[in-house]
Every structure is written in structure tokens, then in C-alpha cells.
Write a protein that holds these residues in place. Sequence first.
Motif, PDB file in Angstrom:
ATOM      1  N   GLU A 127       0.827  -1.211   0.000  1.00  0.00           N
ATOM      2  CA  GLU A 127       0.000   0.000   0.000  1.00  0.00           C
ATOM      3  C   GLU A 127       0.860   1.260   0.000  1.00  0.00           C
ATOM      4  OE1 GLU A 127      -3.272   0.084  -0.562  1.00  0.00           O
ATOM      5  OE2 GLU A 127      -3.069  -2.092  -0.781  1.00  0.00           O
ATOM      6  N   CYS A 128       1.967   1.235   0.722  1.00  0.00           N
ATOM      7  CA  CYS A 128       2.875   2.379   0.766  1.00  0.00           C
ATOM      8  C   CYS A 128       3.503   2.618  -0.609  1.00  0.00           C
ATOM      9  CB  CYS A 128       3.944   2.159   1.839  1.00  0.00           C
ATOM     10  SG  CYS A 128       4.954   3.618   2.155  1.00  0.00           S
ATOM     11  N   PHE A 129       3.960   1.559  -1.263  1.00  0.00           N
ATOM     12  CA  PHE A 129       4.503   1.712  -2.610  1.00  0.00           C
ATOM     13  C   PHE A 129       3.449   2.275  -3.561  1.00  0.00           C
ATOM     14  CE2 PHE A 129       7.910  -1.415  -1.449  1.00  0.00           C
ATOM     15  CZ  PHE A 129       8.991  -0.610  -1.807  1.00  0.00           C
ATOM     16  N   LYS A 130       2.209   1.810  -3.432  1.00  0.00           N
ATOM     17  CA  LYS A 130       1.123   2.333  -4.272  1.00  0.00           C
ATOM     18  C   LYS A 130       0.936   3.833  -4.037  1.00  0.00           C
ATOM     19  CE  LYS A 130      -1.660  -1.864  -4.774  1.00  0.00           C
ATOM     20  NZ  LYS A 130      -2.921  -2.534  -4.396  1.00  0.00           N
ATOM     21  N   ARG A 131       0.997   4.251  -2.786  1.00  0.00           N
ATOM     22  CA  ARG A 131       0.852   5.688  -2.474  1.00  0.00           C
ATOM     23  C   ARG A 131       1.976   6.493  -3.118  1.00  0.00           C
ATOM     24  NH1 ARG A 131      -0.462   3.557   2.674  1.00  0.00           N
ATOM     25  NH2 ARG A 131       1.581   4.129   3.533  1.00  0.00           N
ATOM     26  N   LEU A 132       3.206   5.970  -3.045  1.00  0.00           N
ATOM     27  CA  LEU A 132       4.332   6.680  -3.666  1.00  0.00           C
ATOM     28  C   LEU A 132       4.146   6.781  -5.173  1.00  0.00           C
ATOM     29  CD1 LEU A 132       7.400   5.276  -1.682  1.00  0.00           C
ATOM     30  CD2 LEU A 132       6.218   7.454  -1.373  1.00  0.00           C
ATOM     31  N   ILE A 133       3.727   5.704  -5.798  1.00  0.00           N
ATOM     32  CA  ILE A 133       3.487   5.706  -7.243  1.00  0.00           C
ATOM     33  C   ILE A 133       2.384   6.707  -7.580  1.00  0.00           C
ATOM     34  CG2 ILE A 133       2.617   4.303  -9.167  1.00  0.00           C
ATOM     35  CD1 ILE A 133       4.159   1.902  -7.771  1.00  0.00           C
ATOM     36  N   ASP A 134       1.328   6.739  -6.774  1.00  0.00           N
ATOM     37  CA  ASP A 134       0.231   7.696  -6.990  1.00  0.00           C
ATOM     38  C   ASP A 134       0.699   9.144  -6.831  1.00  0.00           C
ATOM     39  OD1 ASP A 134      -1.532   5.623  -7.502  1.00  0.00           O
ATOM     40  OD2 ASP A 134      -2.475   5.692  -5.507  1.00  0.00           O
ATOM     41  N   LYS A 135       1.762   9.365  -6.043  1.00  0.00           N
ATOM     42  CA  LYS A 135       2.324  10.709  -5.865  1.00  0.00           C
ATOM     43  C   LYS A 135       3.269  11.083  -7.008  1.00  0.00           C
ATOM     44  CE  LYS A 135       2.064  10.419  -0.865  1.00  0.00           C
ATOM     45  NZ  LYS A 135       2.752  10.273   0.403  1.00  0.00           N
ATOM     46  N   GLY A 136       3.453  10.158  -7.952  1.00  0.00           N
ATOM     47  CA  GLY A 136       4.285  10.456  -9.111  1.00  0.00           C
ATOM     48  C   GLY A 136       5.714   9.954  -9.020  1.00  0.00           C
ATOM     49  N   VAL A 137       6.035   9.184  -7.996  1.00  0.00           N
ATOM     50  CA  VAL A 137       7.382   8.632  -7.867  1.00  0.00           C
ATOM     51  C   VAL A 137       7.515   7.433  -8.805  1.00  0.00           C
ATOM     52  CG1 VAL A 137       9.084   7.596  -6.301  1.00  0.00           C
ATOM     53  CG2 VAL A 137       7.539   9.392  -5.459  1.00  0.00           C
ATOM     54  N   ASN A 138       8.544   7.435  -9.620  1.00  0.00           N
ATOM     55  CA  ASN A 138       8.841   6.301 -10.496  1.00  0.00           C
ATOM     56  C   ASN A 138       9.585   5.260  -9.660  1.00  0.00           C
ATOM     57  OD1 ASN A 138       9.335   4.694 -12.835  1.00  0.00           O
ATOM     58  ND2 ASN A 138      11.386   5.578 -12.935  1.00  0.00           N
ATOM     59  N   VAL A 139       8.934   4.143  -9.390  1.00  0.00           N
ATOM     60  CA  VAL A 139       9.518   3.102  -8.544  1.00  0.00           C
ATOM     61  C   VAL A 139       9.933   1.931  -9.425  1.00  0.00           C
ATOM     62  CG1 VAL A 139       9.182   1.596  -6.548  1.00  0.00           C
ATOM     63  CG2 VAL A 139       8.002   3.808  -6.634  1.00  0.00           C
ATOM     64  N   GLU A 140      11.225   1.602  -9.370  1.00  0.00           N
ATOM     65  CA  GLU A 140      11.752   0.509 -10.178  1.00  0.00           C
ATOM     66  C   GLU A 140      12.373  -0.555  -9.297  1.00  0.00           C
ATOM     67  OE1 GLU A 140      15.270   1.409 -12.483  1.00  0.00           O
ATOM     68  OE2 GLU A 140      16.382   1.845 -10.657  1.00  0.00           O
ATOM     69  N   ILE A 141      12.381  -1.779  -9.808  1.00  0.00           N
ATOM     70  CA  ILE A 141      13.107  -2.872  -9.168  1.00  0.00           C
ATOM     71  C   ILE A 141      14.332  -3.124 -10.029  1.00  0.00           C
ATOM     72  CG2 ILE A 141      13.068  -5.320  -8.541  1.00  0.00           C
ATOM     73  CD1 ILE A 141       9.980  -5.024  -8.259  1.00  0.00           C
ATOM     74  N   ARG A 142      15.506  -3.054  -9.397  1.00  0.00           N
ATOM     75  CA  ARG A 142      16.757  -3.304 -10.121  1.00  0.00           C
ATOM     76  C   ARG A 142      17.847  -3.563  -9.101  1.00  0.00           C
ATOM     77  NH1 ARG A 142      19.850   0.957 -13.837  1.00  0.00           N
ATOM     78  NH2 ARG A 142      18.607   2.329 -12.531  1.00  0.00           N
ATOM     79  N   MET A 143      18.478  -4.709  -9.196  1.00  0.00           N
ATOM     80  CA  MET A 143      19.498  -5.084  -8.219  1.00  0.00           C
ATOM     81  C   MET A 143      20.795  -4.308  -8.400  1.00  0.00           C
ATOM     82  SD  MET A 143      17.915  -7.069  -6.272  1.00  0.00           S
ATOM     83  CE  MET A 143      19.205  -7.739  -5.254  1.00  0.00           C
ATOM     84  N   VAL A 144      21.275  -4.228  -9.639  1.00  0.00           N
ATOM     85  CA  VAL A 144      22.507  -3.502  -9.952  1.00  0.00           C
ATOM     86  C   VAL A 144      22.234  -2.604 -11.155  1.00  0.00           C
ATOM     87  CG1 VAL A 144      24.082  -5.215  -8.969  1.00  0.00           C
ATOM     88  CG2 VAL A 144      23.409  -5.390 -11.368  1.00  0.00           C
ATOM     89  N   PRO A 145      23.026  -1.544 -11.329  1.00  0.00           N
ATOM     90  CA  PRO A 145      22.763  -0.594 -12.407  1.00  0.00           C
ATOM     91  C   PRO A 145      22.718  -1.218 -13.803  1.00  0.00           C
ATOM     92  CG  PRO A 145      24.364   0.312 -10.884  1.00  0.00           C
ATOM     93  CD  PRO A 145      24.143  -1.112 -10.486  1.00  0.00           C
ATOM     94  N   SER A 146      23.444  -2.289 -14.029  1.00  0.00           N
ATOM     95  CA  SER A 146      23.482  -2.899 -15.364  1.00  0.00           C
ATOM     96  C   SER A 146      22.267  -3.790 -15.642  1.00  0.00           C
ATOM     97  CB  SER A 146      24.769  -3.719 -15.550  1.00  0.00           C
ATOM     98  OG  SER A 146      24.827  -4.733 -14.569  1.00  0.00           O
ATOM     99  N   ASP A 147      21.449  -4.113 -14.628  1.00  0.00           N
ATOM    100  CA  ASP A 147      20.249  -4.905 -14.813  1.00  0.00           C
ATOM    101  C   ASP A 147      19.173  -4.093 -15.534  1.00  0.00           C
ATOM    102  OD1 ASP A 147      21.299  -7.082 -13.486  1.00  0.00           O
ATOM    103  OD2 ASP A 147      20.141  -6.793 -11.648  1.00  0.00           O
TER     104      ASP A 147
END
Length: 156
Positions: A127-147
Motif C-alpha cells: 500500500e505504501c509503494f502504491k501511495r508513492l506511485i500515486d504521488k508520481g514517484v517512479n519506482v523501479e526494481i533493479r538489483m545492480v545498475p546494469s540490470d
Amino acid sequence: MSVKVCRIDDRLIHGQVVTSWLNTFKVEQIVIVSNETAGNDTQRSILKMSTPPNVITHIFTTDQFLTIAKKGPIKKSTLLLSDSVFDIETIIDGGFEINDLNVGGLRLNEQRERVSKQVSVTKEERECFKRLIDKGVNVEIRMVPSDTSLNMKGEI
């Protein structure tokens, strides 16, 4: 603003952070924002010892961080790191601007369900991640920069 990356990772400072994220973004300092970690002297010492000698590590509660951030912009090339999506939401709600948020690792446990191979969340974290996304935050999953980046909006 010199925050190069804002990252959530429940391991905080570890091999991937030190070898990949710090080098890719030429990070001069790590700023950890974690109410839990800031109150744990043993963990604070371990984290500071885990950082390369040329990188400064600061560990703050959300309130401490917001007080400092309101005094002026961060000038050094910085990795902003937290182990809690709730602490990140608190600083955003407190006025600190974060446009992009990297989620690098939230381990599976009894309370969490898997979102991706490396990221698991509780109902409250989801729910917290959803709120951040709704606020316009681009949320990505990435372990290392080259992924390849996985947009969390499609996974939540």
C-alpha cells in the motif's frame, strides 16, 4: 540536488551497493535514512565499517534527515539509502523531493509475499509503494545498475 540514487534495500550496505552503485554513480557519500538503524549503535558501526574509506556514511532518523535537508541542498554525490519504504514516504511527505526510487532487495519472510525474484512486500508495504506511485514517484526494481529495470507499478 546531488542525490544520484535513492534506493530501498533491507540489507543497506553490502557487496552490490559497494561494487556497483557507488562506482557507477561516483558516489562520495551514503546517507542512510532509517529510524530503526539510527537507533542501533552496533548496526551503525558495522555499516560505517562496510563502507569504502573514500566514501562518507551518515545515518539519520527521518526527522534528523528532514531537518538537515531543509537547511540547504545536498552538495556531494550521494546514494540515499533506506531499509524502509515507510521512512522514504515520511521524508517525501516532509518535503524532500524524490522522483525516482530504486528497490533493490526486500527479502521474503513470513509476513511478505513475493513481487519479483528479489523483492517481497507486506500488505502495508504494498500500500505504501502504491501511495508513492500515486504521488508520481517512479519506482523501479533493479538489483545492480546494469540490470534491466522493472517498473514496480506493473508488479504492485
